[in-house]
Design an enzyme around this catalytic site. Structure first.
Site, mmCIF file in Angstrom:
data_model
loop_
_atom_site.group_PDB
_atom_site.id
_atom_site.type_symbol
_atom_site.label_atom_id
_atom_site.label_comp_id
_atom_site.label_asym_id
_atom_site.label_seq_id
_atom_site.Cartn_x
_atom_site.Cartn_y
_atom_site.Cartn_z
ATOM 1 N N ASP A 87 -41.497 -16.724 -35.350
ATOM 2 C CA ASP A 87 -41.682 -17.696 -36.422
ATOM 3 C C ASP A 87 -43.054 -18.320 -36.171
ATOM 4 O O ASP A 87 -43.592 -18.246 -35.068
ATOM 5 C CB ASP A 87 -40.544 -18.736 -36.361
ATOM 6 C CG ASP A 87 -40.506 -19.576 -37.631
ATOM 7 O OD1 ASP A 87 -41.313 -19.319 -38.543
ATOM 8 O OD2 ASP A 87 -39.676 -20.495 -37.703
ATOM 9 N N ASP A 122 -46.049 -20.461 -43.420
ATOM 10 C CA ASP A 122 -45.631 -20.963 -44.730
ATOM 11 C C ASP A 122 -45.390 -22.465 -44.672
ATOM 12 O O ASP A 122 -45.332 -23.055 -43.588
ATOM 13 C CB ASP A 122 -44.355 -20.237 -45.203
ATOM 14 C CG ASP A 122 -43.218 -20.343 -44.200
ATOM 15 O OD1 ASP A 122 -43.484 -20.269 -42.989
ATOM 16 O OD2 ASP A 122 -42.056 -20.511 -44.621
ATOM 17 N N CYS A 274 -10.290 -18.018 -28.135
ATOM 18 C CA CYS A 274 -11.331 -16.993 -28.003
ATOM 19 C C CYS A 274 -10.985 -16.066 -26.845
ATOM 20 O O CYS A 274 -10.371 -16.497 -25.872
ATOM 21 C CB CYS A 274 -12.667 -17.688 -27.742
ATOM 22 S SG CYS A 274 -14.018 -16.566 -27.383
ATOM 23 N N CYS A 276 -13.452 -14.149 -25.293
ATOM 24 C CA CYS A 276 -14.691 -13.730 -24.623
ATOM 25 C C CYS A 276 -14.516 -13.865 -23.112
ATOM 26 O O CYS A 276 -13.618 -14.568 -22.644
ATOM 27 C CB CYS A 276 -15.883 -14.540 -25.146
ATOM 28 S SG CYS A 276 -16.116 -16.152 -24.367
ATOM 29 N N CYS A 279 -14.219 -17.614 -21.915
ATOM 30 C CA CYS A 279 -13.016 -18.378 -22.276
ATOM 31 C C CYS A 279 -11.759 -17.816 -21.632
ATOM 32 O O CYS A 279 -10.829 -18.560 -21.338
ATOM 33 C CB CYS A 279 -12.847 -18.414 -23.786
ATOM 34 S SG CYS A 279 -14.227 -19.221 -24.596
HETATM 35 ZN ZN LIG Z 1 -15.275 -17.709 -25.818
#
Ligand SMILES: [Zn+2]
Length: 540
Positions: A87, A122, A274, A276, A279
């Site tokens: 950016d 921009d 979750c 993952c 977690c």
């Molecule tokens: Zn998670």
């Protein structure tokens, strides 16, 4: 062409974007990496989290590290061998009002560090601005975009042409049209951050759709600052291909936990919703007890996993041709999203024109929201514009939809046809059609055409869908020249709205009309047909 589309659903697509550091599959989420502070090292972002590309800020690089990334090259400097987008500092203009660089400098700098995808400097429109001021940001951004060809030296970098205009849709349209005429490889929609922070997804939808309708559709579109997983499905469905997320880290800093359905505060969670790797091995309570830095890392990592997983689910929905169903499901996670989804109806024709008309999967219809989906819009359009009834058919027999599909193979349909044949010793002159949610009128002879036979729907339909079906029936009776209509009411009686609308239309048209309940077909239908034989007309 650097962008190739492989699969489409709604305006969403799975595509391949060729960059000098490899091809990335879109839709893609680019995690934002702050070069000065990296909670998750870029290399880990690729190897552990599976992100093929990231975005960083050329302006911050230039201010903090000056020539170091030029000497080493951006990829080595960040230790990331995937594709890198930069950016330009436009976001800093939005936040701080100005930046200590100019367009030529930042263009040259991005070329020198060897970024893969670069952005011109921009001027973001922002949210709280007058139309006049917004107009100036569009004009200046276009001026800078036109100047790019005079200052850039490399040809192996993909340049992004941002569309500005904010909430002023006429300006967004103008900006997109002009930007689309310039040789950019990618476009981006600027200034949506504040719109999203305010949960004005209805405004965001209009901004995205206006940009899409005025940009070349074969170029990918980046939605700046959209990093929350709960809106990925929505934005992909509207045709956004690239996203960047600083949210995974920013939210983590504020102890906020991202999910595909919204945001939770860590101290309000009893369980992690979750699977993952983070977690799975912990609990909210344990994470709250961690030291600040460890807690931050935990949350940033979970947030990034949550973003990646949702993008994969959205892509699979495109692959399955079930993106609409998926968007509906997500829209129910927040009223603001549902409100935005309802606004799709304003753009349903454009979406229909640019969506695949057949799919390899059947469709699920839940409620009247589905009436906007391209398959229904397509059916209505082609049926009303192209379908003509068989020439010898002068009496329309309208049967309710049946569980069995195709409808003409159902017992009810066969029974009605048998009675007609027995009574009149002919079936010519009678045209059996079905009234069915959510399509409207489905003639017997086309009820195997996709998707009228390849769908599942809720019965009885909701009242808005019933009204839609009733209007479709009335339109059909109005535009055809049957001499009479026999309508069989459905067993759940949801068709009584259809019945009264059809009866009113017949009266106005001064053609015969008769109605009977489905369970009385055996007794009543022969009587109707008998009277028809005698008088050559239906009971009025
Ligand atoms: Zn998670």
């Amino acid at each position: 062409m650097s962008f190739e589309i492989r699969e489409k659903d709604l305006l969403g697509r799975i595509g391949k974007l060729k960059t000098k550091s490899g091809t990335i599959e879109t839709p893609v989420l680019l995690p934002v990496v702050n070069p000065a502070f990296q909670p998750i090292p870029p290399r880990q972002i690729r190897e552990e989290f599976g992100f093929e590309a990231l975005i960083t800020n050329a302006y911050i690089l230039k201010q903090r590290f000056q020539n170091e990334p030029v000497r080493e090259g951006l990829h080595k400097f960040l230790n990331f061998d995937g594709a890198i987008m930069t950016d330009s500092g436009a976001y800093q203009i939005l936040v701080y009002g100005d930046v200590k660089t100019n367009q030529d400098e930042i263009v040259n700098y991005q070329e020198q560090i060897g970024t893969d995808i670069a952005t011109i400097l921009d001027i973001p429109t922002g949210w709280r601005v007058t139309e006049e001021c917004a107009g100036r940001t569009v004009k200046e951004t276009l001026k800078r975009a036109r100047r790019l060809s005079k200052i850039k030296r490399r040809d192996d970098i993909l340049w992004v042409g941002p569309v500005q205009g904010g909430k002023y849709l006429d300006l967004v349209a103008k900006s997109a049209r002009e930007m689309g005429r310039l040789p950019f490889s990618i476009h981006a929609l600027g200034s949506p951050t504040e719109v999203m922070e305010r949960y004005r997804f209805d405004v965001l939808l209009e901004m995205i759709m206006t940009a899409k309708m005025n940009l070349p559709l074969d170029r990918p579109l980046h939605l700046f600052g959209a990093g929350h997983p709960f809106m990925f499905a929505f934005a992909v469905a509207l045709g956004c291909d690239l996203f960047d997320s600083a949210a995974y880290a920013l939210y983590a800093r504020e102890c906020r936990y991202l999910t595909e359905n919204g945001t939770h505060r860590l101290n309000e969670l009893e369980y992690f919703p979750c699977a993952c790797p983070k977690c799975n091995c912990s609990t909210p309570k344990k994470v709250l007890e961690l030291e600040t830095q460890q807690r931050f890392s935990f949350l940033a990592e979970h947030n990034l996993y949550a973003c990646g997983a949702e993008m994969r689910r959205v892509k699979q929905a495109v692959e399955d041709g079930r993106l609409w169903e998926y968007v509906e499901m997500r829209a129910l996670s927040h009223p603001a999203l549902l409100q935005a989804l309802k606004k799709v109806s304003k753009y349903k024709e454009f979406i229909e024109e640019n969506s695949p008309s057949t799919k390899h999967s059947g469709l699920f219809f839940f409620d009247s929201l589905s009436l906007m989906r391209p398959e229904i819009v397509h059916y209505e359009k082609t049926f009303s514009q192209r379908y003509t009834k068989p020439g010898d058919a002068d009496t329309l027999v309208l049967l309710p939809q049946t569980e069995m599909k195709p409808f003409h193979k159902s017992i009810q349909c066969k029974q009605v046809e048998k009675i007609i044949r027995q009574q009149l010793r002919k079936v010519n002159g009678f045209h059996v059609c079905f009234y069915a949610a959510p399509f409207g009128v489905i003639p017997n002879e086309i009820d195997e055409v996709y998707p009228v036979s390849q769908h599942e729907t809720v019965v009885p339909p909701d009242s808005e869908t019933v009204r839609y079906v009733a209007a479709q029936v009335a339109n059909y009776v109005n535009r055809t020249n049957y001499r009479g209509v026999i309508l069989v009411n459905d067993p759940l009686n949801w068709g009584k709205t259809v019945l009264s609308s059809c009866r009113d239309t017949c009266r106005t048209k001064k053609i015969g009309f008769a109605a009977l309940d489905v369970e009385k077909v055996q007794v009543v239908l022969p009587k109707i047909l008998m009277s028809l034989r005698k008088t050559d007309d239906l009971i009025r």
